[in-house]
Design a protein around this motif. Structure first.
Motif, PDB file in Angstrom:
ATOM      1  N   ALA A   1       8.172  -0.405  -0.625  1.00  0.00           N
ATOM      2  CA  ALA A   1       8.708   0.277   0.218  1.00  0.00           C
ATOM      3  C   ALA A   1       7.480   1.134   0.785  1.00  0.00           C
ATOM      4  O   ALA A   1       7.358   1.841   2.060  1.00  0.00           O
ATOM      5  CB  ALA A   1       9.433   1.537  -0.299  1.00  0.00           C
ATOM      6  N   ARG A   2       6.117   1.168   0.019  1.00  0.00           N
ATOM      7  CA  ARG A   2       4.930   1.855   0.484  1.00  0.00           C
ATOM      8  C   ARG A   2       4.519   1.029   1.575  1.00  0.00           C
ATOM      9  O   ARG A   2       3.481   1.482   2.421  1.00  0.00           O
ATOM     10  CB  ARG A   2       4.106   2.058  -0.709  1.00  0.00           C
ATOM     11  N   ASN A   3       4.703  -0.405   1.780  1.00  0.00           N
ATOM     12  CA  ASN A   3       4.261  -1.032   2.857  1.00  0.00           C
ATOM     13  C   ASN A   3       4.929  -0.956   4.029  1.00  0.00           C
ATOM     14  O   ASN A   3       4.505  -1.273   4.917  1.00  0.00           O
ATOM     15  CB  ASN A   3       4.389  -2.625   2.469  1.00  0.00           C
ATOM     16  N   LEU A   4       5.736   0.043   4.280  1.00  0.00           N
ATOM     17  CA  LEU A   4       6.430   0.134   5.552  1.00  0.00           C
ATOM     18  C   LEU A   4       5.864   1.458   6.079  1.00  0.00           C
ATOM     19  O   LEU A   4       5.317   2.379   5.356  1.00  0.00           O
ATOM     20  CB  LEU A   4       8.043   0.696   5.241  1.00  0.00           C
ATOM     21  N   ASN A   5       5.708   1.609   7.752  1.00  0.00           N
ATOM     22  CA  ASN A   5       5.193   3.039   8.109  1.00  0.00           C
ATOM     23  C   ASN A   5       6.388   4.198   7.843  1.00  0.00           C
ATOM     24  O   ASN A   5       7.423   3.684   7.594  1.00  0.00           O
ATOM     25  CB  ASN A   5       4.866   2.601   9.444  1.00  0.00           C
ATOM     26  N   ARG A   6       5.928   5.045   8.154  1.00  0.00           N
ATOM     27  CA  ARG A   6       6.873   6.532   7.959  1.00  0.00           C
ATOM     28  C   ARG A   6       7.992   6.287   8.604  1.00  0.00           C
ATOM     29  O   ARG A   6       9.127   6.660   8.161  1.00  0.00           O
ATOM     30  CB  ARG A   6       6.243   7.699   8.590  1.00  0.00           C
ATOM     31  N   GLN A   7       8.071   5.683  10.021  1.00  0.00           N
ATOM     32  CA  GLN A   7       9.457   5.678  10.672  1.00  0.00           C
ATOM     33  C   GLN A   7      10.414   4.758   9.813  1.00  0.00           C
ATOM     34  O   GLN A   7      11.539   4.905   9.819  1.00  0.00           O
ATOM     35  CB  GLN A   7       9.128   5.283  12.137  1.00  0.00           C
ATOM     36  N   GLN A   8       9.716   3.545   9.436  1.00  0.00           N
ATOM     37  CA  GLN A   8      10.449   2.558   8.688  1.00  0.00           C
ATOM     38  C   GLN A   8      11.092   3.135   7.525  1.00  0.00           C
ATOM     39  O   GLN A   8      12.151   2.881   7.120  1.00  0.00           O
ATOM     40  CB  GLN A   8       9.578   1.189   8.454  1.00  0.00           C
ATOM     41  N   GLN A   9      10.265   4.022   6.762  1.00  0.00           N
ATOM     42  CA  GLN A   9      10.702   4.621   5.539  1.00  0.00           C
ATOM     43  C   GLN A   9      11.720   5.506   5.773  1.00  0.00           C
ATOM     44  O   GLN A   9      12.598   5.700   4.964  1.00  0.00           O
ATOM     45  CB  GLN A   9       9.342   5.362   4.854  1.00  0.00           C
ATOM     46  N   HIS A  10      11.726   6.159   7.203  1.00  0.00           N
ATOM     47  CA  HIS A  10      12.657   7.138   7.223  1.00  0.00           C
ATOM     48  C   HIS A  10      14.248   6.488   7.467  1.00  0.00           C
ATOM     49  O   HIS A  10      15.155   6.880   6.881  1.00  0.00           O
ATOM     50  CB  HIS A  10      12.739   7.862   8.544  1.00  0.00           C
TER      51      HIS A  10
END
Length: 385
Positions: free
Chosen positions: A209-218
């Motif tokens: 999950a840390r490899n996603l950007n903030r919008q993707q993590q949302h």
């Protein structure tokens, strides 16, 4: 060896009567049989109890009032004996709403007794009691009725010998001086079993999950929260809603049509057909909602911690040998990674916050002194050189 005398509990009144007898006992062995394939919560098929030559088999399908069993589980006067009790604790918490006390986990006791870590019940009974139990009913359907004679025999034998493990294991723990440590770890298991996972933080357990950007993590957070809430409320498997392997890819690609959803790695045709529109709706909701500040995921430890990790393992291995305990009882990720991070953040090793228990005094504090001294000696040698 004597054979168990089986008593069935198939209504509320017989449970009340049995509980009266249990409260008079110094200890009671307890076990559960359950099924967990397509549901979120374990489905209880049978609850067993034993003391001496008596075995009680409780049919949960015919019990409406669990208060007598709850009072017994929460009584400090009777020791409750279980083996690898995490699943049993989950069942008792869910079915009976009990937070058991005064527990004795025989698998954990075997580790402190120096037998083996995570020893199976069958092996433990064979080593301590010299009895060889079969495992042929472990995966049978415990929700089916009537239970077969083989199932009844298996369930009764399991809890019957469990009761007989208390005396020899307790004696060994007392002789070694590990009674308090074992009791503390049993209490810690109870606390862990009743901690409810916040659906809003479920996304943090998705691999990479840390490899996603903030919008993707949302978007990942929205999908995981919906998945967790629906699974718990409807008592269905998480993977029935969204397969675990698909979560990261859904957040990364964010499909907006069933055709694109079909191409997401990890998605299967059945899920797309039955729940595809709802999954797309959740992704759409994630786009419409403002992106909230999400807690940062802990970064991966750098490779520079490798020498410290080697030193920690060496220290714990030597200490475990001195104490005649399995290495697994020394080390735990709950304090190992925070300890390494303390060195990265402060420049020296220090006790991580929220860490308590016997390991602080016996393992972690001496280890911190050892590591800091080792670093001081290393730096002095480099300066001289």
């Amino acid at each position: 060896m004597p054979q168990p005398h089986i008593h069935w509990i198939t209504d509320d009144e017989s449970l009340v009567q049995a509980a009266v007898a249990w409260h008079q006992l110094p200890s009671l062995a307890m076990d559960t049989e359950f099924k967990r394939t397509s549901t979120f919560w374990p489905q209880t098929g049978l609850i067993q109890a034993a003391a001496g030559e008596k075995v009680w088999l409780i049919d949960p399908m015919h019990i409406n009032c669990w208060q007598p069993l709850r009072r017994l589980l929460e009584s400090r006067d009777t020791i409750k004996i279980m083996h690898a009790m995490s699943q049993d604790l989950e069942i008792f918490h869910r079915l009976v709403q009990a937070q058991p006390v005064n527990l004795f986990d025989t698998q954990l006791a075997a580790a402190y007794a120096g037998l083996a870590f995570s020893i199976s019940y069958q092996r433990l009974v064979a080593e301590v009691l010299g009895v060889h139990l079969t495992k042929n009913e472990t995966r049978s359907d415990w929700l089916a009725r009537p239970l077969t004679p083989h199932q009844i025999h298996y369930a009764a034998q399991d809890v019957f010998y469990l009761a007989q493990l208390l005396a020899p294991l307790s004696r060994t723990l007392k002789n070694k001086g590990y009674e308090h440590w074992h009791r503390e770890d049993c209490e810690r298991q109870v606390i862990a079993s009743i901690k409810s996972t916040d659906p809003a933080t479920a996304w943090m357990r998705v691999k990479n999950a840390r490899n996603l950007n903030r919008q993707q993590q949302h978007i990942l957070q929205v999908l995981c929260q919906w998945r967790e809430q629906q699974a718990q409320q409807n008592d269905i498997s998480r993977n029935f809603l969204i397969p675990a392997d698909a979560l990261w890819h859904l957040a990364k690609t964010q499909p907006d049509s069933l055709q694109r959803l079909k191409k997401v790695p990890g998605m299967n045709a059945k899920t797309v057909r039955t729940l595809g529109p709802e999954i797309l709706h959740q992704i759409s909701l994630g786009h419409k909602r403002p992106t909230p500040p999400l807690p940062p995921l802990p970064s991966l430890l750098p490779k520079t911690v490798q020498p410290w990790t080697v030193k920690i393992k060496q220290f714990c291995r030597e200490l475990a040998s001195q104490l005649e305990l399995p290495l697994e009882l020394m080390q735990a990720s709950t304090w190992l990674n925070p300890l390494l991070r303390s060195r990265l953040e402060h420049g020296f090793f220090c006790l991580p916050p929220h860490i308590n228990g016997w390991r602080v005094q016996v393992v972690i504090t001496p280890l911190i002194d050892h590591l800091n001294q080792w670093e001081n000696n290393t730096s002095q040698t480099e300066e001289v050189g």
